[in-house]
Design a protein around this motif. Structure first.
Motif, PDB file in Angstrom:
ATOM      1  N   LEU A  93       0.817  -1.218   0.000  1.00 18.86           N
ATOM      2  CA  LEU A  93       0.000   0.000   0.000  1.00 18.86           C
ATOM      3  C   LEU A  93       0.847   1.263   0.000  1.00 18.86           C
ATOM      4  N   GLY A  94       2.126   1.114  -0.373  1.00 22.38           N
ATOM      5  CA  GLY A  94       2.981   2.281  -0.489  1.00 22.38           C
ATOM      6  C   GLY A  94       3.657   2.689   0.803  1.00 22.38           C
ATOM      7  N   LEU A  95       3.580   1.866   1.835  1.00 23.79           N
ATOM      8  CA  LEU A  95       4.244   2.148   3.097  1.00 23.79           C
ATOM      9  C   LEU A  95       5.521   1.303   3.208  1.00 23.79           C
ATOM     10  N   SER A  96       6.361   1.604   4.165  1.00 21.12           N
ATOM     11  CA  SER A  96       7.616   0.867   4.307  1.00 21.12           C
ATOM     12  C   SER A  96       7.424  -0.338   5.214  1.00 21.12           C
ATOM     13  N   GLY A  97       8.128  -1.433   4.892  1.00 22.25           N
ATOM     14  CA  GLY A  97       8.102  -2.602   5.765  1.00 22.25           C
ATOM     15  C   GLY A  97       7.167  -3.689   5.270  1.00 22.25           C
ATOM     16  N   GLN A  98       7.349  -4.870   5.870  1.00 24.50           N
ATOM     17  CA  GLN A  98       6.544  -6.040   5.530  1.00 24.50           C
ATOM     18  C   GLN A  98       5.564  -6.412   6.639  1.00 24.50           C
ATOM     19  N   LEU A  99       5.744  -5.853   7.838  1.00 29.76           N
ATOM     20  CA  LEU A  99       4.908  -6.220   8.984  1.00 29.76           C
ATOM     21  C   LEU A  99       4.195  -4.987   9.517  1.00 29.76           C
ATOM     22  N   TRP A 100       2.939  -5.177   9.876  1.00 34.47           N
ATOM     23  CA  TRP A 100       2.146  -4.069  10.396  1.00 34.47           C
ATOM     24  C   TRP A 100       2.513  -3.759  11.841  1.00 34.47           C
ATOM     25  N   THR A 101       2.658  -2.475  12.141  1.00 30.41           N
ATOM     26  CA  THR A 101       2.790  -1.982  13.509  1.00 30.41           C
ATOM     27  C   THR A 101       1.680  -0.961  13.731  1.00 30.41           C
ATOM     28  N   ARG A 102       1.479  -0.567  14.987  1.00 28.50           N
ATOM     29  CA  ARG A 102       0.468   0.451  15.254  1.00 28.50           C
ATOM     30  C   ARG A 102       0.808   1.761  14.545  1.00 28.50           C
ATOM     31  N   GLY A 103       2.110   2.067  14.490  1.00 32.09           N
ATOM     32  CA  GLY A 103       2.522   3.280  13.805  1.00 32.09           C
ATOM     33  C   GLY A 103       2.194   3.256  12.325  1.00 32.09           C
ATOM     34  N   LEU A 104       2.445   2.118  11.668  1.00 33.79           N
ATOM     35  CA  LEU A 104       2.161   1.999  10.233  1.00 33.79           C
ATOM     36  C   LEU A 104       0.661   2.015   9.966  1.00 33.79           C
ATOM     37  N   ILE A 105      -0.118   1.396  10.844  1.00 29.32           N
ATOM     38  CA  ILE A 105      -1.568   1.441  10.657  1.00 29.32           C
ATOM     39  C   ILE A 105      -2.066   2.872  10.827  1.00 29.32           C
ATOM     40  N   GLY A 106      -1.450   3.622  11.766  1.00 33.22           N
ATOM     41  CA  GLY A 106      -1.787   5.038  11.900  1.00 33.22           C
ATOM     42  C   GLY A 106      -1.458   5.808  10.629  1.00 33.22           C
ATOM     43  N   ARG A 135       3.198 -13.454  15.649  1.00 35.80           N
ATOM     44  CA  ARG A 135       4.328 -13.797  14.786  1.00 35.80           C
ATOM     45  C   ARG A 135       3.772 -14.473  13.532  1.00 35.80           C
ATOM     46  N   PRO A 136       4.024 -13.923  12.349  1.00 34.73           N
ATOM     47  CA  PRO A 136       3.398 -14.478  11.135  1.00 34.73           C
ATOM     48  C   PRO A 136       4.095 -15.738  10.625  1.00 34.73           C
ATOM     49  N   ASP A 137       3.332 -16.558   9.905  1.00 32.57           N
ATOM     50  CA  ASP A 137       3.927 -17.659   9.157  1.00 32.57           C
ATOM     51  C   ASP A 137       4.640 -17.099   7.933  1.00 32.57           C
ATOM     52  N   GLU A 284       4.664 -26.191   4.487  1.00 32.75           N
ATOM     53  CA  GLU A 284       3.593 -26.306   5.479  1.00 32.75           C
ATOM     54  C   GLU A 284       2.633 -27.453   5.177  1.00 32.75           C
ATOM     55  N   LEU A 285       2.677 -27.981   3.936  1.00 31.61           N
ATOM     56  CA  LEU A 285       1.797 -29.095   3.577  1.00 31.61           C
ATOM     57  C   LEU A 285       2.296 -30.414   4.136  1.00 31.61           C
ATOM     58  N   ASN A 286       3.573 -30.475   4.513  1.00 28.23           N
ATOM     59  CA  ASN A 286       4.155 -31.719   5.007  1.00 28.23           C
ATOM     60  C   ASN A 286       4.139 -31.702   6.529  1.00 28.23           C
ATOM     61  N   LEU A 287       3.371 -32.596   7.100  1.00 20.71           N
ATOM     62  CA  LEU A 287       3.200 -32.651   8.555  1.00 20.71           C
ATOM     63  C   LEU A 287       4.505 -32.879   9.299  1.00 20.71           C
ATOM     64  N   ASP A 288       5.454 -33.576   8.704  1.00 22.99           N
ATOM     65  CA  ASP A 288       6.685 -33.899   9.415  1.00 22.99           C
ATOM     66  C   ASP A 288       7.505 -32.647   9.722  1.00 22.99           C
ATOM     67  N   GLU A 289       7.189 -31.532   9.060  1.00 23.39           N
ATOM     68  CA  GLU A 289       7.838 -30.268   9.396  1.00 23.39           C
ATOM     69  C   GLU A 289       7.541 -29.895  10.854  1.00 23.39           C
ATOM     70  N   GLY A 331      -1.458 -35.907  17.360  1.00 18.41           N
ATOM     71  CA  GLY A 331      -1.861 -34.531  17.620  1.00 18.41           C
ATOM     72  C   GLY A 331      -1.323 -33.546  16.603  1.00 18.41           C
ATOM     73  N   PHE A 332      -0.200 -33.879  15.943  1.00 19.94           N
ATOM     74  CA  PHE A 332       0.334 -32.984  14.928  1.00 19.94           C
ATOM     75  C   PHE A 332      -0.640 -32.797  13.771  1.00 19.94           C
ATOM     76  N   PHE A 333      -1.502 -33.773  13.549  1.00 24.22           N
ATOM     77  CA  PHE A 333      -2.420 -33.695  12.419  1.00 24.22           C
ATOM     78  C   PHE A 333      -3.537 -32.685  12.640  1.00 24.22           C
ATOM     79  N   GLY A 334      -3.609 -32.120  13.837  1.00 31.29           N
ATOM     80  CA  GLY A 334      -4.607 -31.091  14.085  1.00 31.29           C
ATOM     81  C   GLY A 334      -4.154 -29.708  13.687  1.00 31.29           C
ATOM     82  N   GLY A 335      -2.916 -29.569  13.202  1.00 34.61           N
ATOM     83  CA  GLY A 335      -2.409 -28.264  12.775  1.00 34.61           C
ATOM     84  C   GLY A 335      -3.236 -27.689  11.637  1.00 34.61           C
ATOM     85  N   GLN A 336      -3.315 -26.361  11.604  1.00 37.34           N
ATOM     86  CA  GLN A 336      -4.180 -25.682  10.655  1.00 37.34           C
ATOM     87  C   GLN A 336      -3.882 -26.063   9.204  1.00 37.34           C
TER      88      GLN A 336
END
Length: 347
Positions: A93-106, A135-137, A284-289, A331-336
């Protein structure tokens, strides 16, 4: 009794109800005001509210503005900003950075609507919108969403169907490297003073190849040499020795998995094992990760290794524990991102 304005809402409500009860019994308004040490005007207001709405009109109500009242941004503007944050990176959107902060949203709000917010003000909107700081994927820009969709909806169901028809076994496999200088996880320490983890200054590593099934079964091999076609063939030989039926093995697109030596080995064992490759740049498609991530988190908490042999031993100990804990493996198979593996509703 003191200034009634300093009382709690519950205390004020109780006095109002008592005062109204006294008026209902026929007591004089001046007498009631003197009894409860409030003004006659206050008593008159309570009585008027009682006559207009009964007991409910005398109960305490939330003070201040109602949620969403008198906000600087309209509902439509809030929806637009929220969706922009969810659908785009700042750089889109023409702003700097790859991650949103409160300052950037402002900055985004200022750019769109010419309204300037403080960071705490932006934070209030974010909480109201149900957004939290996370923390993003990571996703490779080369990732092909259409190929991922085909894998989930067409290729994987076909693999699962073939294995079922052949009374075979489906396993998901991956390799992982562990380094001696790797530090993961968190610990407690004094504020402003970073805790120190003591470890050997020597650098060494160990590697492992593992495969898991939806039933919680796990197979692994730990080795200290580099992962190559020879190691892959050795792992496959050990793996098929545990089964009396064909194995469908899902692996990443590592060059060793697709090497000439591995293809030749597979041709000689085509009735025992078959490899399947998910789309590129989609780990991310491979559960063994997830198993590999659990291994890297576990090692720093269990033992301080001093040499390569100890690192390999600790790695084996981790996999042996998981082999005795099939419920954790399942239980690993319950991952998103890997739930599709056990989702029978997948076409």
């Amino acid at each position: 009794m003191g200034d009634a304005r300093t009382w709690s809402p519950d205390a004020q409500e109780a006095v109002r109800l008592l005062a109204v009860s006294a008026l209902v019994e026929g007591r004089d308004r001046v007498e009631v005001a003197a009894l409860f040490r409030v003004s006659v005007r206050a008593v008159d207001n309570w009585w008027a509210r009682w006559q207009a709405g009964g007991r409910d009109a005398s109960l305490s109500r939330s003070r201040g503005r109602r949620a969403g009242e008198h906000q600087v941004l309209s509902e439509a503007e809030q929806v637009a900003v929220r969706q922009a944050v969810l659908d785009h990176n700042p750089s889109d959107l023409g702003l700097s950075g790859q991650l949103w902060t409160r300052g950037l949203i402002g900055e985004l709000i200022l750019m769109l609507y010419w309204v300037r917010f403080t960071e705490p003000g932006v934070g209030k909107y974010l909480r109201r919108w149900g957004l939290t700081f996370q923390r993003p994927d990571k996703r490779a820009v080369e990732r092909d969403p259409e190929a991922v969709r085909v894998w989930r909806e067409e290729t994987w169901p076909a693999i699962r169907g073939r294995a079922k028809a052949e009374n075979g076994e489906v396993l998901l496999a991956d390799q992982v490297g562990i380094r001696s200088d790797q530090v993961t996880g968190c610990t407690w320490g004094a504020k402003g003073r970073t805790p120190v983890v003591r470890r050997t200054g020597n650098r060494f590593s160990a590697n492992a190849m593992s495969a898991i099934s939806t039933k919680g079964r796990m197979h692994f091999m730990v080795f200290t040499e580099s992962f190559d076609a020879e190691v892959m063939c050795r792992f496959l030989t050990r793996l098929v020795g545990h089964f009396d039926r064909k194995v469908h093995l899902v692996v990443g697109r590592h060059s060793a998995h697709r090497s000439k030596a591995v293809r030749a080995w597979l041709a000689d064992h085509k009735d025992q094992v078959e490899l399947h490759f998910p789309p590129s740049y989609s780990p991310e498609l491979n559960l063994d990760e997830l198993v590999n991530a659990a291994l890297k988190r576990s090692l720093p908490h269990t033992h301080r290794v001093r040499n390569q042999s100890e690192l390999a031993s600790e790695t084996r100990r981790f996999f042996h524990r998981r082999q005795r804990q099939p419920h954790i493996v399942r239980g690993f198979f319950g991952g998103q991102h890997v739930r599709y593996v056990i989702d029978e509703s997948t076409p």
